[in-house]
Design a protein around this motif. Sequence first.
Motif, PDB file in Angstrom:
ATOM      1  N   LYS A 273       0.835  -1.195   0.000  1.00 26.52           N
ATOM      2  CA  LYS A 273       0.000   0.000   0.000  1.00 26.52           C
ATOM      3  C   LYS A 273       0.874   1.250   0.000  1.00 26.52           C
ATOM      4  O   LYS A 273       1.793   1.388   0.795  1.00 26.52           O
ATOM      5  N   ARG A 274       0.567   2.148  -0.902  1.00 22.76           N
ATOM      6  CA  ARG A 274       1.325   3.394  -0.982  1.00 22.76           C
ATOM      7  C   ARG A 274       0.617   4.505  -0.215  1.00 22.76           C
ATOM      8  O   ARG A 274      -0.609   4.559  -0.160  1.00 22.76           O
ATOM      9  N   ARG A 275       1.419   5.401   0.346  1.00 26.17           N
ATOM     10  CA  ARG A 275       0.867   6.529   1.098  1.00 26.17           C
ATOM     11  C   ARG A 275       0.295   7.563   0.136  1.00 26.17           C
ATOM     12  O   ARG A 275       0.907   7.902  -0.879  1.00 26.17           O
ATOM     13  N   LEU A 276      -0.876   8.068   0.460  1.00 24.62           N
ATOM     14  CA  LEU A 276      -1.488   9.096  -0.376  1.00 24.62           C
ATOM     15  C   LEU A 276      -0.800  10.437  -0.140  1.00 24.62           C
ATOM     16  O   LEU A 276      -0.350  10.720   0.972  1.00 24.62           O
ATOM     17  N   PRO A 277      -0.699  11.275  -1.172  1.00 22.58           N
ATOM     18  CA  PRO A 277      -0.098  12.595  -0.963  1.00 22.58           C
ATOM     19  C   PRO A 277      -0.968  13.433  -0.026  1.00 22.58           C
ATOM     20  O   PRO A 277      -2.190  13.286   0.007  1.00 22.58           O
ATOM     21  N   PHE A 278      -0.316  14.320   0.748  1.00 24.41           N
ATOM     22  CA  PHE A 278      -1.056  15.151   1.690  1.00 24.41           C
ATOM     23  C   PHE A 278      -2.060  16.045   0.955  1.00 24.41           C
ATOM     24  O   PHE A 278      -3.230  16.136   1.334  1.00 24.41           O
ATOM     25  N   LEU A 279      -1.610  16.686  -0.102  1.00 25.12           N
ATOM     26  CA  LEU A 279      -2.492  17.555  -0.880  1.00 25.12           C
ATOM     27  C   LEU A 279      -2.226  17.302  -2.352  1.00 25.12           C
ATOM     28  O   LEU A 279      -1.277  17.847  -2.922  1.00 25.12           O
ATOM     29  N   PRO A 280      -3.034  16.458  -3.009  1.00 29.45           N
ATOM     30  CA  PRO A 280      -2.803  16.172  -4.430  1.00 29.45           C
ATOM     31  C   PRO A 280      -3.054  17.401  -5.289  1.00 29.45           C
ATOM     32  O   PRO A 280      -4.043  18.124  -5.103  1.00 29.45           O
ATOM     33  N   GLY A 281      -2.140  17.639  -6.217  1.00 32.41           N
ATOM     34  CA  GLY A 281      -2.327  18.772  -7.117  1.00 32.41           C
ATOM     35  C   GLY A 281      -3.454  18.528  -8.106  1.00 32.41           C
ATOM     36  O   GLY A 281      -4.195  19.447  -8.455  1.00 32.41           O
ATOM     37  N   ARG A 282      -3.584  17.279  -8.553  1.00 31.24           N
ATOM     38  CA  ARG A 282      -4.656  16.928  -9.485  1.00 31.24           C
ATOM     39  C   ARG A 282      -5.121  15.511  -9.167  1.00 31.24           C
ATOM     40  O   ARG A 282      -4.312  14.613  -9.008  1.00 31.24           O
ATOM     41  N   ILE A 283      -6.438  15.336  -9.079  1.00 31.84           N
ATOM     42  CA  ILE A 283      -7.032  14.046  -8.744  1.00 31.84           C
ATOM     43  C   ILE A 283      -7.597  13.415 -10.013  1.00 31.84           C
ATOM     44  O   ILE A 283      -8.362  14.059 -10.734  1.00 31.84           O
ATOM     45  N   GLY A 284      -7.209  12.175 -10.276  1.00 31.12           N
ATOM     46  CA  GLY A 284      -7.818  11.438 -11.375  1.00 31.12           C
ATOM     47  C   GLY A 284      -9.059  10.706 -10.880  1.00 31.12           C
ATOM     48  O   GLY A 284      -9.039  10.094  -9.808  1.00 31.12           O
ATOM     49  N   LEU A 285     -10.142  10.763 -11.630  1.00 30.71           N
ATOM     50  CA  LEU A 285     -11.406  10.159 -11.217  1.00 30.71           C
ATOM     51  C   LEU A 285     -11.945   9.297 -12.345  1.00 30.71           C
ATOM     52  O   LEU A 285     -12.145   9.774 -13.472  1.00 30.71           O
ATOM     53  N   VAL A 286     -12.162   8.019 -12.054  1.00 30.28           N
ATOM     54  CA  VAL A 286     -12.781   7.088 -12.996  1.00 30.28           C
ATOM     55  C   VAL A 286     -14.184   6.802 -12.476  1.00 30.28           C
ATOM     56  O   VAL A 286     -14.353   6.228 -11.397  1.00 30.28           O
ATOM     57  N   THR A 287     -15.202   7.198 -13.237  1.00 34.21           N
ATOM     58  CA  THR A 287     -16.576   7.051 -12.772  1.00 34.21           C
ATOM     59  C   THR A 287     -17.525   7.152 -13.958  1.00 34.21           C
ATOM     60  O   THR A 287     -17.103   7.423 -15.090  1.00 34.21           O
ATOM     61  N   GLY A 288     -18.812   6.944 -13.681  1.00 39.56           N
ATOM     62  CA  GLY A 288     -19.807   7.063 -14.732  1.00 39.56           C
ATOM     63  C   GLY A 288     -20.133   8.516 -15.035  1.00 39.56           C
ATOM     64  O   GLY A 288     -20.085   9.383 -14.157  1.00 39.56           O
ATOM     65  N   ARG A 289     -20.478   8.775 -16.281  1.00 37.69           N
ATOM     66  CA  ARG A 289     -20.808  10.140 -16.690  1.00 37.69           C
ATOM     67  C   ARG A 289     -22.090  10.609 -15.998  1.00 37.69           C
ATOM     68  O   ARG A 289     -23.096   9.898 -15.969  1.00 37.69           O
ATOM     69  N   ASP A 290     -22.036  11.827 -15.450  1.00 37.85           N
ATOM     70  CA  ASP A 290     -23.186  12.440 -14.765  1.00 37.85           C
ATOM     71  C   ASP A 290     -23.713  11.560 -13.632  1.00 37.85           C
ATOM     72  O   ASP A 290     -24.908  11.573 -13.331  1.00 37.85           O
ATOM     73  N   SER A 291     -22.852  10.820 -13.009  1.00 39.30           N
ATOM     74  CA  SER A 291     -23.273   9.924 -11.929  1.00 39.30           C
ATOM     75  C   SER A 291     -23.277  10.662 -10.596  1.00 39.30           C
ATOM     76  O   SER A 291     -22.616  11.697 -10.437  1.00 39.30           O
ATOM     77  N   ASP A 292     -24.026  10.111  -9.640  1.00 41.05           N
ATOM     78  CA  ASP A 292     -24.023  10.678  -8.297  1.00 41.05           C
ATOM     79  C   ASP A 292     -22.646  10.551  -7.661  1.00 41.05           C
ATOM     80  O   ASP A 292     -22.241  11.404  -6.856  1.00 41.05           O
ATOM     81  N   ALA A 293     -21.927   9.484  -8.005  1.00 37.28           N
ATOM     82  CA  ALA A 293     -20.583   9.303  -7.454  1.00 37.28           C
ATOM     83  C   ALA A 293     -19.668  10.445  -7.879  1.00 37.28           C
ATOM     84  O   ALA A 293     -18.898  10.981  -7.068  1.00 37.28           O
ATOM     85  N   GLU A 294     -19.728  10.835  -9.157  1.00 35.71           N
ATOM     86  CA  GLU A 294     -18.917  11.955  -9.627  1.00 35.71           C
ATOM     87  C   GLU A 294     -19.270  13.234  -8.873  1.00 35.71           C
ATOM     88  O   GLU A 294     -18.388  13.972  -8.410  1.00 35.71           O
ATOM     89  N   LYS A 295     -20.565  13.501  -8.729  1.00 40.48           N
ATOM     90  CA  LYS A 295     -20.990  14.721  -8.050  1.00 40.48           C
ATOM     91  C   LYS A 295     -20.547  14.726  -6.592  1.00 40.48           C
ATOM     92  O   LYS A 295     -20.099  15.753  -6.070  1.00 40.48           O
ATOM     93  N   ASP A 296     -20.652  13.567  -5.922  1.00 45.22           N
ATOM     94  CA  ASP A 296     -20.263  13.499  -4.508  1.00 45.22           C
ATOM     95  C   ASP A 296     -18.775  13.767  -4.329  1.00 45.22           C
ATOM     96  O   ASP A 296     -18.369  14.520  -3.437  1.00 45.22           O
ATOM     97  N   VAL A 297     -17.957  13.141  -5.178  1.00 40.97           N
ATOM     98  CA  VAL A 297     -16.506  13.314  -5.036  1.00 40.97           C
ATOM     99  C   VAL A 297     -16.112  14.758  -5.317  1.00 40.97           C
ATOM    100  O   VAL A 297     -15.386  15.392  -4.536  1.00 40.97           O
TER     101      VAL A 297
END
Length: 414
Positions: A143-167
């Motif tokens: 397991k790798r440690r997550l960065p404290f403050l990511p400059g850019r977050i990659g998101l894989v999700t469904g288009r116009d999904s509630d998951a995208e909106k929540d994140v």
Amino acid sequence: MAESGSGAAPGASPATRDTPWPVGLMSEKIAAWVDRLGQVWVEGEITQWQLRGGHVYGKLKDLGQDATVSFTVWRSVAQRLTSEFAQGDRVIALVKPNFWVKGGSLTVQVFDISHVGLGELLERLERLRRQLQGEGLFDASRKRRLPFLPGRIGLVTGRDSDAEKDVVRNATLRWPGVQFRIHYAAVQGDRAAAEVTAGIERLDADPEVDVIIVARGGGDFQNLLPFSDERVVRAAANATTPVVSAIGHEADRPLLDEVADLRASTPTDAAKRVVPDVGEELAGIDQARARMTSRLGQLLTHETDRLSQLRGRPVLRSPERIVDERAEELVRWIARGTELADRAVVDRGRELSQLRARLTALSPRATLERGYGIVQLADGAVLRDAAGAPAGTQLRVSLASGRIAAVSEGDAAG
């Protein structure tokens, strides 16, 4: 030459150019032929599932080729279903084809429907789980440690999904400056595994992406199957960028949860765990600044008190007094040294006089001064016996003052 209707049902007049069938007759003939097919079991993927008035209207797509058929599940059958179904589910169904004469369309009526191969899927997933675990892909050391403050977050999700909106919403609320690079993918159905895999690989190859979130807003076991696909799991394991699984299902954890660097219970939880809260961080900075100020104040106060104590000591309050005291002490030691030196000289002079008197008293010169002399032979030996100086022997006589030469005349007694 007239064409005959070779496909006509028995008893129907052949359709020719001169005697064509009416459309209604042809439709009735088609309906009759379709009706003769009866009930059949079919397998496919649900591409549409809509509930209206207790009835279900949908479409079923072939798994291997481009072929789709509409279906209807009447209320009486829908009420007996024990599982939930949605778009993307792979199912087997007992259907009866019906040709609608008035609309000229073919639909199938569903009498029974179930998810396909559930037991087989569970067994296959368990085998895959054991294989991946044996390869060490679930080990905590990976397991790798997550960065404290990511400059850019990659998101894989469904288009116009509630998951995208929540994140996006929760991450932006916590840190307004956060940026996203979103890869839209199917999150259920046969295309989901390939598209999610492609999303992970594409975002992992992007040097600006610091962390990847794979998000879906929950679902039943069938809907979550793409996130246990070996392609998706290995893509996450091979990624050099930390991967967060936010599938949002507690009961049926997909294999992606096991290999991801962090498992979030929901997409909202993923946003909270990936992005720090700017309010909390500012409060933490204020607290740290307050502690530093307090500590620095205490340190300055302590050092000020120490300086005051040092300055209050006599040595620093009137340093010339020490010089004066040492000067007086030095004068005393000089006087004492002079006195001791003079006394030593006198004592040594007295001792010298005494030694000189003793030396004088013991010296042969004192004897010589009383009229005695020392007779020596020519070689310097002292003559103590007259026999040692026969007649004619050259002699030297040492007196208290000077020396004289003499010649022995022999022993006078002889």
